[in-house]
Design an enzyme around this catalytic site. Structure first.
Site, PDB file in Angstrom:
ATOM      1  N   CYS A 102       0.816  -1.219   0.000  1.00  0.00           N
ATOM      2  CA  CYS A 102       0.000   0.000   0.000  1.00  0.00           C
ATOM      3  C   CYS A 102       0.850   1.269   0.000  1.00  0.00           C
ATOM      4  O   CYS A 102       0.376   2.338  -0.375  1.00  0.00           O
ATOM      5  CB  CYS A 102      -0.962  -0.002   1.182  1.00  0.00           C
ATOM      6  SG  CYS A 102      -2.161  -1.327   1.040  1.00  0.00           S
ATOM      7  N   HIS A 134      -3.707   7.130   1.173  1.00  0.00           N
ATOM      8  CA  HIS A 134      -3.933   5.809   0.584  1.00  0.00           C
ATOM      9  C   HIS A 134      -5.320   5.347   1.019  1.00  0.00           C
ATOM     10  O   HIS A 134      -5.680   5.451   2.186  1.00  0.00           O
ATOM     11  CB  HIS A 134      -2.856   4.834   1.064  1.00  0.00           C
ATOM     12  CG  HIS A 134      -3.267   3.416   0.920  1.00  0.00           C
ATOM     13  ND1 HIS A 134      -3.681   2.899  -0.286  1.00  0.00           N
ATOM     14  CD2 HIS A 134      -3.369   2.412   1.827  1.00  0.00           C
ATOM     15  CE1 HIS A 134      -4.015   1.636  -0.108  1.00  0.00           C
ATOM     16  NE2 HIS A 134      -3.838   1.311   1.160  1.00  0.00           N
ATOM     17  N   ASN A 158     -10.014  -0.767  -1.835  1.00  0.00           N
ATOM     18  CA  ASN A 158      -8.589  -0.516  -1.603  1.00  0.00           C
ATOM     19  C   ASN A 158      -7.814  -1.123  -2.771  1.00  0.00           C
ATOM     20  O   ASN A 158      -7.792  -2.333  -2.941  1.00  0.00           O
ATOM     21  CB  ASN A 158      -8.195  -1.168  -0.270  1.00  0.00           C
ATOM     22  CG  ASN A 158      -6.718  -1.017   0.057  1.00  0.00           C
ATOM     23  OD1 ASN A 158      -5.903  -0.708  -0.819  1.00  0.00           O
ATOM     24  ND2 ASN A 158      -6.367  -1.259   1.303  1.00  0.00           N
TER      25      ASN A 158
HETATM   26  N1  COA Z   1     -18.994  -9.506   6.397  1.00  0.00           N
HETATM   27  C1  COA Z   1     -19.669  -9.727   7.528  1.00  0.00           C
HETATM   28  N2  COA Z   1     -19.070 -10.016   8.695  1.00  0.00           N
HETATM   29  C2  COA Z   1     -17.733 -10.066   8.706  1.00  0.00           C
HETATM   30  C3  COA Z   1     -16.968  -9.842   7.548  1.00  0.00           C
HETATM   31  C4  COA Z   1     -17.642  -9.543   6.356  1.00  0.00           C
HETATM   32  N3  COA Z   1     -17.013  -9.312   5.193  1.00  0.00           N
HETATM   33  N4  COA Z   1     -15.661  -9.932   7.870  1.00  0.00           N
HETATM   34  C5  COA Z   1     -15.605 -10.228   9.171  1.00  0.00           C
HETATM   35  N5  COA Z   1     -16.849 -10.300   9.690  1.00  0.00           N
HETATM   36  C6  COA Z   1     -17.257 -10.573  11.059  1.00  0.00           C
HETATM   37  C7  COA Z   1     -16.182 -11.270  11.869  1.00  0.00           C
HETATM   38  O1  COA Z   1     -16.223 -12.661  11.655  1.00  0.00           O
HETATM   39  C8  COA Z   1     -16.552 -10.887  13.270  1.00  0.00           C
HETATM   40  O2  COA Z   1     -17.628 -11.693  13.706  1.00  0.00           O
HETATM   41  P1  COA Z   1     -17.723 -12.180  15.257  1.00  0.00           P
HETATM   42  O3  COA Z   1     -17.840 -10.904  16.032  1.00  0.00           O
HETATM   43  O4  COA Z   1     -18.935 -13.020  15.229  1.00  0.00           O
HETATM   44  O5  COA Z   1     -16.440 -12.910  15.498  1.00  0.00           O
HETATM   45  C9  COA Z   1     -17.087  -9.467  13.129  1.00  0.00           C
HETATM   46  O6  COA Z   1     -17.445  -9.328  11.741  1.00  0.00           O
HETATM   47  C10 COA Z   1     -16.094  -8.399  13.501  1.00  0.00           C
HETATM   48  O7  COA Z   1     -14.876  -8.707  12.845  1.00  0.00           O
HETATM   49  P2  COA Z   1     -13.585  -7.841  13.071  1.00  0.00           P
HETATM   50  O8  COA Z   1     -12.477  -8.423  12.267  1.00  0.00           O
HETATM   51  O9  COA Z   1     -13.378  -7.629  14.529  1.00  0.00           O
HETATM   52  O10 COA Z   1     -14.087  -6.489  12.427  1.00  0.00           O
HETATM   53  P3  COA Z   1     -13.409  -5.065  12.446  1.00  0.00           P
HETATM   54  O11 COA Z   1     -14.331  -4.123  13.063  1.00  0.00           O
HETATM   55  O12 COA Z   1     -12.005  -5.108  12.930  1.00  0.00           O
HETATM   56  O13 COA Z   1     -13.381  -4.711  10.897  1.00  0.00           O
HETATM   57  C11 COA Z   1     -11.807  -4.601   9.096  1.00  0.00           C
HETATM   58  C12 COA Z   1     -12.591  -5.490  10.027  1.00  0.00           C
HETATM   59  C13 COA Z   1     -10.924  -5.479   8.245  1.00  0.00           C
HETATM   60  C14 COA Z   1     -12.768  -3.832   8.221  1.00  0.00           C
HETATM   61  C15 COA Z   1     -10.972  -3.595   9.928  1.00  0.00           C
HETATM   62  O14 COA Z   1     -10.254  -4.260  10.938  1.00  0.00           O
HETATM   63  C16 COA Z   1     -10.013  -2.828   9.076  1.00  0.00           C
HETATM   64  O15 COA Z   1     -10.401  -2.130   8.172  1.00  0.00           O
HETATM   65  N6  COA Z   1      -8.722  -2.870   9.381  1.00  0.00           N
HETATM   66  C17 COA Z   1      -7.727  -2.190   8.615  1.00  0.00           C
HETATM   67  C18 COA Z   1      -7.513  -2.937   7.362  1.00  0.00           C
HETATM   68  C19 COA Z   1      -6.794  -2.149   6.342  1.00  0.00           C
HETATM   69  O16 COA Z   1      -6.915  -0.967   6.263  1.00  0.00           O
HETATM   70  N7  COA Z   1      -6.032  -2.858   5.519  1.00  0.00           N
HETATM   71  C20 COA Z   1      -5.313  -2.290   4.471  1.00  0.00           C
HETATM   72  C21 COA Z   1      -4.139  -1.606   5.025  1.00  0.00           C
HETATM   73  S1  COA Z   1      -3.249  -0.955   3.753  1.00  0.00           S
END
Ligand code: COA
Length: 335
Positions: A115, A262, A292
């Site tokens: 990224c 980004h 992204n």
């Molecule tokens: N649809 C529905 N539910 C989903 C899912 C999806 N696509 N992906 C995960 N879940 C569920 C999980 O299984 C979890 O369920 P549970 O509570 O029953 O265990 C719940 O949603 C919460 O998951 P979690 O991973 O804790 O969510 P989050 O709030 O951390 O959001 C991201 C996940 C990935 C969106 C977030 O962490 C994020 O954006 N992080 C940064 C990632 C990023 O920017 N990456 C690129 C960097 S360059």
């Protein structure tokens, strides 16, 4: 010492629009979850047979950037190509674009900083132009994520975020000496390399070894992301590296006319905006439409912002990125 400036911009995204509802047909997800967590409404995916690949999209974006810079491929002295999703394991996309555009035997350098790839690539170009070694450098960020994501329930927390596309910029000697790329700032922290990674194929996971030796639940050939860990580090590093860039030029947050972060996640951009107390019209986001696109996200966003007239001559434009490695960086530009 010379200075450098961006003289041309272009982007290309595949025509195929994939909405959150489309993804919900493939895996257990839904539009509300994706929008609430990431801000993404839709993204573009290469469709089998549409003729696109990482390098082909890169070449398409490059042609637009070249036209706008009023340059021909013959004028380019070097290519710097950033991607984490090359067409081939080797060689990299730089030589593919060189061939597609019919360029001279100029150097083609491949950048692998995920990224942060475009910021690293711009920084490399800036150094070569500043020393006087090269006059015009084609900088590309391009990604074909859809070719390598896990669209089953298992991959849902990663696959909903990423999209395909390419952006390109021409970094040229700044003949007028006014403005241009003021500075770039790069960092990495390899101790977090596993938190956002794709382990194979690689020398550690050659394909036959994946199949023969790894248990079904061990899937190194799909990206792994520790989402919350990445989020927490991203918001700290983004803010840090923007401040670092501003301070090294005796500038302040109030001097920023346009921040192009980004496009990792809309919530990350909003967090940074809030932390820096920037008004809505000083931060550009288009992740809602494209997801992204990793190394392509900044050049796509920069080009769109410029096309929309949101970046004008004399503006202070700040580019900033954070991603796998971890790596992060910023570029401070007087337009
Ligand atoms: N649809 C529905 N539910 C989903 C899912 C999806 N696509 N992906 C995960 N879940 C569920 C999980 O299984 C979890 O369920 P549970 O509570 O029953 O265990 C719940 O949603 C919460 O998951 P979690 O991973 O804790 O969510 P989050 O709030 O951390 O959001 C991201 C996940 C990935 C969106 C977030 O962490 C994020 O954006 N992080 C940064 C990632 C990023 O920017 N990456 C690129 C960097 S360059």
């Amino acid at each position: 010492m010379y200075s450098s400036k961006i003289t041309g911009l272009g982007y290309y995204v595949p025509e195929n629009v994939v909405t959150n509802d489309d993804l919900a047909k493939l895996m257990d997800t839904n539009d509300a979850w994706i929008q609430e967590r990431t801000g993404i409404k839709e993204r573009r995916h290469i469709k089998k047979g549409d003729g696109n690949s990482t390098s082909i999209m890169g070449a398409k974006a490059s042609r637009i950037a070249l036209d706008r810079a009023e340059l021909s491929p013959d004028d380019i002295d070097m290519i710097v190509f950033a991607t984490l999703s090359p067409d081939m394991y080797f060689p990299g996309g730089g030589v593919e674009v060189q061939e597609m555009l019919g360029m001279r035997t100029v150097p083609a350098l491949d950048v692998r900083n995920q990224c942060s790839g475009f910021i690293y690539a711009i920084s490399v170009a800036d150094q070569f132009v500043k020393t006087g070694m090269y006059k015009h450098i084609l900088v590309i960020g391009s990604e074909n994520h859809s070719g390598g994501l896990d669209f089953s329930d298992r991959g849902r927390s990663v696959s909903v975020i990423f999209g395909d596309g390419a952006g390109a910029a021409i970094v040229s000697r700044n003949e007028s000496g006014e403005g241009g790329i003021l500075s770039t700032h790069l960092h990495s922290e390899g101790k977090h390399k596993d938190e956002l990674s794709l382990k194979g194929p690689s020398t550690g996971y050659w394909v036959p070894q994946i199949i023969a030796e790894n248990p079904q639940e061990d899937i190194p050939y799909y990206p792994y992301m520790n989402g919350q860990f990445v989020f927490k580090h991203a918001i700290v590093r983004f803010a840090e590296v923007i401040q670092e860039g501003l301070e090294s030029n005796d500038l302040e947050v109030g001097d920023i006319d346009m921040l192009i972060p980004h496009q990792a996640n809309l919530r990350i951009s909003q967090f940074i905006q809030h932390k820096l107390k920037l008004e809505d019209d000083k931060v550009f986001n288009n992740i809602q439409k494209y997801g992204n696109t990793t190394a392509a996200s900044i050049p796509i966003a920069l080009t769109e912002a410029w096309e929309m007239g949101k970046i004008k001559k004399g503006d202070l434009v700040v580019l900033a990125a954070f991603g796998s490695g971890f790596t992060w960086g910023s570029a401070i530009i007087r337009w």
